[in-house]
Write an enzyme that holds these catalytic residues in place. Structure first.
Site, PDB file in Angstrom:
ATOM      1  N   CYS A   1     -19.405  33.772  90.893  1.00 37.97           N
ATOM      2  CA  CYS A   1     -20.123  32.701  91.585  1.00 37.97           C
ATOM      3  C   CYS A   1     -21.061  31.928  90.677  1.00 37.97           C
ATOM      4  O   CYS A   1     -21.406  30.795  90.991  1.00 37.97           O
ATOM      5  CB  CYS A   1     -20.901  33.285  92.757  1.00 37.97           C
ATOM      6  SG  CYS A   1     -19.829  33.943  94.032  1.00 37.97           S
TER       7      CYS A   1
ATOM      8  N   GLU B   1     -19.896  39.225  84.554  1.00 34.16           N
ATOM      9  CA  GLU B   1     -20.727  38.185  85.169  1.00 34.16           C
ATOM     10  C   GLU B   1     -22.188  38.596  85.004  1.00 34.16           C
ATOM     11  O   GLU B   1     -22.509  39.789  85.048  1.00 34.16           O
ATOM     12  CB  GLU B   1     -20.387  38.041  86.654  1.00 34.16           C
ATOM     13  CG  GLU B   1     -21.311  37.056  87.359  1.00 34.16           C
ATOM     14  CD  GLU B   1     -20.862  36.670  88.764  1.00 34.16           C
ATOM     15  OE1 GLU B   1     -20.049  37.397  89.344  1.00 34.16           O
ATOM     16  OE2 GLU B   1     -21.347  35.640  89.261  1.00 34.16           O
TER      17      GLU B   1
ATOM     18  N   ASN C   1     -13.641  29.331  90.538  1.00 31.24           N
ATOM     19  CA  ASN C   1     -13.740  30.770  90.822  1.00 31.24           C
ATOM     20  C   ASN C   1     -13.191  31.018  92.217  1.00 31.24           C
ATOM     21  O   ASN C   1     -11.990  30.994  92.403  1.00 31.24           O
ATOM     22  CB  ASN C   1     -15.189  31.248  90.675  1.00 31.24           C
ATOM     23  CG  ASN C   1     -15.360  32.689  91.127  1.00 31.24           C
ATOM     24  OD1 ASN C   1     -14.544  33.538  90.756  1.00 31.24           O
ATOM     25  ND2 ASN C   1     -16.353  32.984  91.928  1.00 31.24           N
ATOM     26  N   GLU C   2     -14.063  31.230  93.189  1.00 28.03           N
ATOM     27  CA  GLU C   2     -13.554  31.471  94.546  1.00 28.03           C
ATOM     28  C   GLU C   2     -13.608  30.156  95.310  1.00 28.03           C
ATOM     29  O   GLU C   2     -14.419  29.975  96.202  1.00 28.03           O
ATOM     30  CB  GLU C   2     -14.395  32.547  95.222  1.00 28.03           C
ATOM     31  CG  GLU C   2     -14.089  33.931  94.695  1.00 28.03           C
ATOM     32  CD  GLU C   2     -14.859  35.036  95.407  1.00 28.03           C
ATOM     33  OE1 GLU C   2     -15.845  34.737  96.109  1.00 28.03           O
ATOM     34  OE2 GLU C   2     -14.473  36.208  95.244  1.00 28.03           O
TER      35      GLU C   2
HETATM   36  O1  AHR Z   1     -18.596  40.022  91.665  1.00 29.21           O
HETATM   37  C1  AHR Z   1     -19.564  39.480  92.486  1.00 29.21           C
HETATM   38  C2  AHR Z   1     -19.092  38.213  93.165  1.00 29.21           C
HETATM   39  O2  AHR Z   1     -18.046  38.496  94.028  1.00 29.21           O
HETATM   40  C3  AHR Z   1     -18.517  37.183  92.258  1.00 29.21           C
HETATM   41  O3  AHR Z   1     -19.482  36.403  91.696  1.00 29.21           O
HETATM   42  C4  AHR Z   1     -17.660  36.375  93.169  1.00 29.21           C
HETATM   43  O4  AHR Z   1     -16.594  35.770  92.513  1.00 29.21           O
HETATM   44  C5  AHR Z   1     -17.235  37.371  94.219  1.00 29.21           C
HETATM   45  O5  AHR Z   1     -17.426  36.877  95.482  1.00 29.21           O
END
Ligand code: AHR
Length: 654
Positions: A243, A45, A374-375
């Site tokens: 994120c 990321e 994602n989340e």
């Molecule tokens: O890895 C950092 C963040 O942690 C990521 O963006 C997210 O998916 C998680 O909450």
């Protein structure tokens, strides 16, 4: 904080005192389920300056003047001040992706009159004797304008220079590129451009790349960082987030179509980690997308990893704006997913396959899976996921879909999703766990009782977060607890098909989130103890699970031991992984079922430190580092000596 750990160690010690005469019974002649070749991967990321300022080797910050403050990162110096000599122009009606450029008016300038200096991403890492490739786009009506291009060290000393003369281009934008060699090594270098001549010059995309990029690709990636990934032989690479896929709001979501094609046409957006944590704010953090989806696919191919893109599912981050796309307007999002499959796999004659081919890759990238969201969580997520699933499976029935189970590995939200996603028969459920070391130790049996169904688990993001002031550190305690936990994943490789630590990269001067797997500065890179745990699991993943028990039970923390075993069919070796989480040596007898011989030979790779707080660093990159020794056990009951606080990989030809 330290007290907590001491108490924890005390607990482990007391447990350790209870049992004696430990024997691992290894069912070498009873191989079980297959270990997926994609079992251990990495998660990339653009956080902590992972891409811009990190693996993407561009040294100029704000090269196209598109940051909110157009001259952020640049210092303009004029010795004979002239109003309007440096202007920011915006051509957004003609060029929406890259509207701004710089206009410099030269009034019989000499070199000393006007200069622009770029500070780089917390400085520029410059290496003595290395070639640097400087380039820019320009338009000028005046012939003969001359640019002096200089690398400066932290004391303003010139450490590499070249000059560029320009012919008139009229209103047409032209690219000019020139290379020169640096005469000094400097971690905090800068780039100065001074101007000589008379007239006006428009400038954009001012860029500087080192020539030692990964595979020598122009405009490519930092080879030292990619090398550490390649060394892990990861089974997959999950990208681009995290994120940043979701965005603070939908306007800031990650849109892969805006990250391909010529770099000057990739529209920059703010990086959400710019402002997410006020205590670690990074006002100069933007996503230029110089590292875009084509480059991610290429990276995956280079390091032999399956690409695993994550796409926005029509929801912005639920911790931020939580914006939703109405269900009847989700089609463009779903189309993005279908088009991505065509971009990766379609023939060069297809619309999106042609773009890939034009970018230099006529062969397909063999994309087999994709994460939707994602989340994300809640019924609103399920409603959107269902539409993606239906459309993708209708066109590509074999394509694997990975669904989110939210931010936590337990609790009501998780249970609701875990249940619903299994009913939906998604291929993988993406579980995330950022938890203290104790959680990792005590969850080594997490998957022992999980349902054995077609829906597999993807441990998509996890890291052990020790509470060490002033920031959470990648110490040996964290890594050891992850190793203990991973033995549980390995034992349950029929349930868990993929796993990746998170986040992958962090810059020592520009991070927002810790711990992280690999740390860098502008010149150096080092793996954390967690990195070596990941690497050892990946390089020793084997092909089939082998049952390993102590007193007829899996080894999930009895006497603070954690163990698993696999059969490596091509190498014809049994691979045992053992964590000893006690501060003393433990002796474990090895009983290999069906093996008559009394002498066992092989190889042990040990990651160990007596100090749970030990960390690696730029100065001491190998404070915790794997050491290989020969193994030779004999006697009636051959026994392993497991060093205090150690993670051991034992390979026995069989
Ligand atoms: O890895 C950092 C963040 O942690 C990521 O963006 C997210 O998916 C998680 O909450």
């Amino acid at each position: 904080m330290k007290q907590n750990v001491t108490f924890f160690i005390f607990l482990l010690l007391s447990l350790g005192a209870i049992a004696q005469n430990k024997t691992f019974v290894v069912g070498v002649n009873r191989p079980g389920a297959a270990v997926s070749p994609t079992m251990y991967g990495v998660f990339f990321e653009d956080i902590n300056m992972g891409a811009d300022g990190g693996i993407y080797a561009e040294l100029v910050k704000n090269r196209s003047f598109e940051f909110f403050k157009p001259l952020m990162g640049w210092k303009v110096e004029q010795h004979n001040f002239r109003e309007g000599a440096v202007l920011v122009l915006n051509r957004k009606e003609k060029n929406t992706a890259n509207p701004r450029f710089l206009q410099i008016t030269l009034d019989h300038n000499s070199k000393e009159d006007l200069s622009l200096t770029n500070e780089g991403f917390r400085g520029m890492g410059i290496k003595k004797g290395l070639r640097y490739d400087f380039s820019f786009l320009y338009a000028t009506a005046a012939p003969g304008i001359k640019l002096y291009v200089e690398l400066l060290d932290r004391d303003n000393k010139i450490m590499g220079a070249t000059t560029v003369t320009l012919s008139a281009s009229g209103t047409v934008w032209k690219k000019r590129a020139v290379s020169f060699v640096a005469t000094q090594t400097e971690e905090k270098g800068r780039l100065r451009i001074s101007f000589e001549g008379d007239g006006k010059i428009d400038l954009d995309m001012i860029s500087l790349f080192p020539s030692d990029t990964w595979k020598g690709r122009k405009g490519g990636m930092r080879a030292d960082m990619v090398q550490l990934l390649a060394d892990m032989k990861p089974g997959f690479i999950r990208f681009p987030g995290g994120c940043i896929v979701e965005g603070f709001d939908l306007s800031q979501r990650y849109q892969w179509k805006k990250t391909i094609g010529p770099v000057e046409e990739r529209q920059l957006i703010i990086n959400r980690w710019n402002f997410e944590f006020p205590q670690r704010a990074a006002p100069d953090y933007f996503q230029t997308f110089g590292l875009g989806f084509f480059e991610y696919f290429q990276l995956a191919e280079d390091i032999g990893a399956e690409p695993l893109p994550i796409l926005n599912c029509g929801m912005a981050c639920q911790f931020n704006s939580a914006e939703l796309v109405p269900l009847d307007q989700l089609d463009p999002y779903i189309q993005d997913a279908l088009d991505l499959i065509e971009f990766a796999n379609g023939p060069a004659t297809s619309k999106w396959g042609k773009i890939r081919a034009d970018m230099g890759h006529p062969q397909p990238f063999h994309l087999k899976m994709m994460g939707v969201g994602n989340e994300n969580w809640g019924p609103q997520y399920l409603a959107r996921l269902r539409l993606f699933q239906k459309a993708i499976k209708a066109r590509y029935p074999e394509f694997k879909i990975i669904a989110s189970s939210g931010t936590d590995p337990d609790g009501k939200r998780f249970e609701y999703l875990n249940d619903s996603l299994r009913k939906l028969k998604v291929d993988f459920i993406d579980e995330h766990y950022y938890r203290p070391p104790q959680w990792f130790f005590s969850n080594a049996a997490r998957y022992d009782q999980y349902p054995r169904t077609q829906t597999k688990v993807f441990a998509g993001e996890y890291a052990s977060h020790p509470k060490v002031a002033p920031e959470k550190k990648n110490n040996w305690l964290a890594a050891l607890s992850e190793a203990a936990f991973l033995t549980g994943l390995e034992r349950n490789a029929d349930v868990v098909g993929m796993a990746s630590y998170a986040p992958l990269f962090a810059h020592v001067d520009g991070w927002q989130w810790a711990p992280d797997l690999i740390w860098v500065d502008n010149l150096n890179v080092f793996g954390t103890p967690d990195y070596y745990v990941q690497k050892l699991f990946s390089l020793n993943k084997g092909t089939k699970i082998i049952p390993l028990t102590m007193d007829h039970k899996p080894v999930t923390g009895q006497d603070s031991l954690y163990a698993s075993a696999v059969w490596d069919e091509p190498a014809k070796e049994l691979v045992i992984k053992v964590v000893n989480a006690l501060p003393k040596t433990q002796t474990v007898a090895l009983s290999l079922e069906g093996l008559k011989k009394q002498r066992i030979t092989g190889k042990v790779t040990r990651l160990q430190s007596d100090d749970l707080y030990r960390t690696n660093s730029i100065k001491t990159p190998r404070a915790v580092y794997p050491v290989e020794t020969q193994l030779e056990l004999s006697g009636k009951q051959p026994a392993l000596q497991l060093a205090p606080y150690s993670f051991n990989i034992i390979r026995i030809p069989y």
